[in-house]
Design a protein around this motif. Structure first.
Motif, short mmCIF file in Angstrom:
data_model
loop_
_atom_site.label_atom_id
_atom_site.label_comp_id
_atom_site.label_asym_id
_atom_site.label_seq_id
_atom_site.Cartn_x
_atom_site.Cartn_y
_atom_site.Cartn_z
N LEU A 196 31.27 84.09 5.68
CA LEU A 196 30.47 84.53 6.61
C LEU A 196 29.21 83.33 6.62
CD1 LEU A 196 30.44 88.01 5.49
CD2 LEU A 196 30.78 87.27 7.64
N GLN A 197 29.63 81.64 6.24
CA GLN A 197 28.24 81.31 5.82
C GLN A 197 27.88 80.65 6.86
OE1 GLN A 197 29.46 78.94 3.35
NE2 GLN A 197 27.37 78.68 3.87
N GLY A 198 26.59 81.07 6.92
CA GLY A 198 25.26 80.68 7.91
C GLY A 198 25.50 82.34 8.49
N ALA A 199 26.21 83.42 8.73
CA ALA A 199 25.91 84.53 9.65
C ALA A 199 24.76 85.27 9.28
CB ALA A 199 27.76 85.58 9.62
N GLN A 200 24.03 85.97 10.38
CA GLN A 200 22.68 86.79 9.87
C GLN A 200 23.56 88.10 10.50
OE1 GLN A 200 19.44 85.47 11.31
NE2 GLN A 200 19.63 83.75 12.20
N VAL A 201 23.44 89.07 8.65
CA VAL A 201 23.81 90.21 8.48
C VAL A 201 22.34 91.50 8.43
CG1 VAL A 201 25.49 92.28 7.85
CG2 VAL A 201 26.08 89.70 8.48
N ALA A 202 22.69 92.14 9.22
CA ALA A 202 21.09 93.49 8.92
C ALA A 202 21.93 94.27 8.12
CB ALA A 202 20.90 93.50 9.80
N VAL B 219 25.46 90.87 12.76
CA VAL B 219 26.23 92.12 12.87
C VAL B 219 25.33 93.02 11.61
CG1 VAL B 219 28.66 93.64 11.60
CG2 VAL B 219 28.81 91.09 13.02
N VAL B 220 24.94 94.35 12.18
CA VAL B 220 24.04 95.41 11.52
C VAL B 220 25.64 96.18 10.70
CG1 VAL B 220 22.20 95.31 13.20
CG2 VAL B 220 24.18 96.93 13.64
N THR B 221 24.99 96.77 10.02
CA THR B 221 26.11 97.16 8.99
C THR B 221 25.70 99.34 8.77
OG1 THR B 221 24.84 97.55 6.42
CG2 THR B 221 26.91 95.57 7.44
N LEU B 222 26.28 100.03 9.06
CA LEU B 222 26.12 100.97 9.32
C LEU B 222 26.75 101.99 8.04
CD1 LEU B 222 26.12 101.88 12.94
CD2 LEU B 222 24.12 101.69 11.81
N ALA B 223 26.31 102.39 7.45
CA ALA B 223 27.16 102.98 6.17
C ALA B 223 27.05 104.93 5.91
CB ALA B 223 26.49 102.73 4.33
N VAL C 188 32.66 93.24 8.79
CA VAL C 188 32.11 92.01 8.62
C VAL C 188 32.09 91.11 9.30
CG1 VAL C 188 29.05 90.55 8.60
CG2 VAL C 188 29.67 93.79 7.57
N GLN C 189 33.08 90.61 8.67
CA GLN C 189 33.92 89.44 8.92
C GLN C 189 34.71 89.56 10.38
OE1 GLN C 189 34.46 88.21 4.33
NE2 GLN C 189 36.47 87.56 5.99
N ARG C 190 35.51 90.65 10.54
CA ARG C 190 36.16 90.63 11.44
C ARG C 190 35.00 90.85 12.87
NH1 ARG C 190 38.35 95.03 9.05
NH2 ARG C 190 37.86 96.21 10.43
N ALA C 191 33.45 91.16 12.55
CA ALA C 191 32.98 91.14 13.80
C ALA C 191 32.16 90.02 14.32
CB ALA C 191 31.78 92.06 13.10
N CYS C 192 32.36 88.79 12.91
CA CYS C 192 31.41 87.84 13.49
C CYS C 192 32.92 87.39 13.75
CB CYS C 192 31.00 86.87 11.97
SG CYS C 192 29.15 88.22 11.46
N ARG C 193 33.79 87.29 13.34
CA ARG C 193 34.92 86.49 14.42
C ARG C 193 35.13 87.16 15.75
NH1 ARG C 193 37.67 87.22 9.83
NH2 ARG C 193 39.16 88.83 10.31
N ALA C 194 34.83 88.13 16.51
CA ALA C 194 35.33 89.00 17.50
C ALA C 194 33.66 88.22 18.23
CB ALA C 194 34.73 90.38 17.15
N GLY C 195 32.42 88.60 17.77
CA GLY C 195 31.47 88.05 18.60
C GLY C 195 31.40 86.49 19.21
#
Length: 500
Positions: free
Chosen positions: A259-265, A437-441, A493-500
């Motif tokens: 996730l190098q450099g990815a911005q996640v909320a 990506v945002v996370t929803l728990a 989150v990783q899959r979402a970043c790759r897909a995005g």
């Protein structure tokens, strides 16, 4: 028999000004960790590692740091807030958590002077300053026999000018903090003041973290080389002969991270730090922002819950860790305790809630094979006509109510706490918009995000119930975790970043 003299309790209110170090959470001092575990309120800077907040789950966390050029608190406002929080409620233990060392361009002196003026006692807990740590992590000793007998630390945000630099011409090594944006002016002024353009120099970004990058050049070429590399804040610049040692002593080479450099909320409630998930994502290289969506307040009538549970011998359903904590607190507020559940059978919605129950000395009688209200309602070992008492917030759980009703089991909601939407700051809204990506728990978190910020996000969700709630709220770009765990959510989150 002589009397034993006990040490006096530390007075309240009390403020601890704590240095968090340069970035790696492992560089926090033992004293700093101890202070965090005792805090009532933590006022944290933007660049402090979210993993450090795992040491203070009991504290209310308030972010007051500055992020780039986003709207943020003025220093005078922060000073006032420190004092206000310390004096609130007759006295609180306040930790002001600052990156690096609070007295090295951290404006810690201003904050402690404000405490002194208000009569609030305080302490200073020094931290590892990035002024020396960034250089060390890049293999650059700020002093070295035969090369450097002295070093100076300067702020790169002030315009010193050639004349000011001429005054420190005899200092062998110069370290600039917060100066990467002004590198062209700084290097030009140093050369104008007499520094050789061929002097070795280096700029280190995100020192001690998985995102660390170093650019090595000369004084005359550093600004251009840093710009070509896309180097930005936060960064530390070192000018002097010792910078050349980076070529031989560079030891910290973080491997490329997924996730190098990815911005996640990371969305959460105000009572949760979210730090475990944030730490997992940061460890994979992400730049993480924590966004509080909800805050929990006590139940409107604690005695109502106590009355509903008194003598109750049916199923008590708990569908969140917050519900477990609120149950105990609400019963105590009503003058009762967990012994009131002696005749009841207790069901937990999943492993996390079950774990929290055990922390309070209660073993759940039932946990469904898969986490979620739908599975709890479908698998609960209750017969038609029995009553299931759902202890939670003021809101009915429609999924649970429907699943139980389909089996002829009566659903009754009992309020143990109330949830309210948080008001996001302009900086938090900016962080959300910048997040890939945002996370929803949780389902309630999905609905809250939709209400406070809309649904135009790519979201990683922890389970089917959260996914269903998110789709009903209007989210369309959803990546479902394979298992209802934080590690699996990080994978999503990783899959979402790759897909995005």
């Amino acid at each position: 028999m002589s009397e034993v003299s006990l040490p006096a309790a530390r007075p309240a209110p009390f403020v601890s000004l704590v240095g968090a170090g340069p970035g790696d959470p492992g560089l926090l001092t033992l004293r700093a960790r101890e202070v965090l575990t005792q805090a009532d309120v933590v006022l944290t800077d933007a660049l402090v590692s979210p993993a450090l907040l795992a040491h203070c789950p009991q504290a209310r966390v308030v972010e007051v740091g500055k992020r780039g050029f986003l709207p943020s608190a003025q220093q005078e406002d922060i000073n006032d807030l420190i004092v206000r929080e310390a004096l609130a409620g007759g006295g609180q233990r306040v930790v002001r958590l600052k990156g690096g060392d609070p007295f090295v361009f951290g404006r810690g002196g201003e904050e402690t002077l404000a405490c002194r003026a208000a009569g609030v006692p305080f302490e200073i807990v020094p931290g590892v300053s990035s002024a020396v740590a960034a250089a060390a992590y890049a293999g650059i000793p700020v002093t070295h026999r035969g090369l450097s007998r002295s070093f100076a630390v300067l702020t790169g945000t002030d315009r010193h000018g050639p004349a000011a630099y001429a005054e420190i011409a005899g200092v062998d090594t110069l370290v600039f903090l917060m100066g990467v944006r002004h590198l062209p002016q700084i290097t030009a002024d140093l050369i104008a003041a007499g520094r050789d353009p061929q002097t070795p120099a280096a700029a280190v970004q995100w020192a001690s973290t998985p995102q660390q990058r170093t650019v090595r050049a000369t004084l005359g070429t550093l600004a251009q080389r840093a710009a070509e590399a896309g180097l930005g804040a936060p960064a530390v610049t070192v000018v002097g002969a010792v910078a050349a040692l980076h070529d031989d002593l560079d030891w910290f080479c973080p491997a490329p991270l997924p996730l190098q450099g990815a911005q996640v909320a990371v969305t959460r409630t105000r009572e949760q730090t979210g730090s475990e998930l944030a730490a997992l994502l940061s460890g994979r290289g992400a730049q993480v922002s924590e966004i509080p969506l909800l805050r929990f307040v006590p139940a409107s009538s604690p005695r109502t819950l106590a009355g509903a549970l008194s003598g109750f011998d049916g199923w008590v359903l708990l569908t969140s860790e917050q519900a477990v904590r609120a149950l105990t607190q609400t019963l105590l507020a009503a003058g009762r305790d967990l012994r009131i559940l002696a005749r009841a059978r207790i069901a937990a919605v999943g492993s996390g809630t079950a774990r929290t129950l055990r922390e309070y000395g209660l073993a759940p009688d039932f946990v469904p094979t898969r986490s979620g209200s739908r599975h709890l309602g479908a698998e609960l070992p209750a017969a038609p006509g029995e009553v299931a008492l759902h202890v939670g917030s003021q809101d009915v759980d429609p999924v649970l109510e429907t699943a139980l009703g389909a089996r002829g089991i009566e659903y009754v909601a009992a309020e143990a706490y109330r949830s309210e939407l948080s008001e996001l700051t302009p900086a938090q809204r900016e962080q959300l918009q910048e997040a890939q990506v945002v996370t929803l728990a949780s389902a309630v978190g999905a609905r809250a995000l939709a209400q406070v910020a809309g649904t135009s996000f790519t979201a990683a969700v922890i389970g089917p119930q959260t996914e269903l709630a998110a789709r009903e709220a209007g989210f369309t770009r959803l990546i479902l975790a394979e298992q209802p765990t934080l590690a699996s959510l990080s994978d999503a989150v990783q899959r979402a970043c790759r897909a995005g």
